[in-house]
Design an enzyme around this catalytic site. Sequence first.
Site, PDB file in Angstrom:
ATOM      1  CB  CYS A 106      32.212   7.519   6.835  1.00 27.42           C
ATOM      2  SG  CYS A 106      32.106   7.358   5.049  1.00 27.42           S
ATOM      3  CB  CYS A 133      23.207  24.240  34.708  1.00 33.94           C
ATOM      4  SG  CYS A 133      22.504  23.389  33.289  1.00 33.94           S
TER       5      CYS A 133
END
Length: 282
Positions: A106, A133
């Site tokens: 929305c 990482c």
Amino acid sequence: MKPLSEEESRVILHKGTEPPFSGKYCRHKAKGTYVCRQCGAPLFKSEDKFDSGCGWPSFDAEIAGAVRRVPDADGERTEIVCAKCGGHLGHVFEGERFTAKNTRHCVNSVSLSFRPEEESSKRLETAVFAGGCFWGVEHLMKDFPGVISVEPGYTGGTVEHPSYEEVCTGKTGHAEAVRVVFDPEQVSFQTLAKGFFEIHDPTQENGQGPDIGPQYRSEIFYTTPDQKQIAEQLVEELRQKGCPVVTRVTRAGVFWPAEEYHRRYYEKTGKQPYCHRRVKRF
């Protein structure tokens, strides 16, 4: 960043909401791409727009990696923001069964601009990189010119819908990786791949800095034959320079997005990467 009007600033920067049925894209039906009003990043395609009757533009899917979900301050809803600039878009709801995808983004019209189909013919491309990482790889690649979005996740393994804890065991076969959506008219895959080789250590096998394990391996998951050829050429170029690269070049498979708290980790915490830094190699 594009200059914003007072109303656009109220919504995009200060998380406001435009009145229902007031936005110019509420009943908009033209074919094309809806982009971020603030930074211009592509967000939604017209074929994913539908009439939910709620009074705001509704989409049941976003362009991959273009929209980021954030817990709303009200503690109940889920806010959506532009993954590139962080501008407020609206909220996302699931389980309403408006469409088969069972999802409704929305969105405030003032958070959007529109590119007609004839202006949106250019294709965005996707590249997937693993180099330790994913916090550090995402942090250093997100600001490359031409990059639309960078999303951390898991790929290369055998477990479906893996969790971070499962991947950390090193037994799922997955690598911590990032999915990069980019505009090839602004940046080439070769430039991104060179940047990837310069922000991590491609000579360390099954690890990166203090992070040890197969989930931290160096790997490029190509999505096109051209990407495969370019990646292999860059590996060979570095080896000829005396750099003992161990980076794998593998066909891309299913990419499983990481948990929300991993996204933009260093921005959220104010910390800096501990095992990634730029080293010129080309």
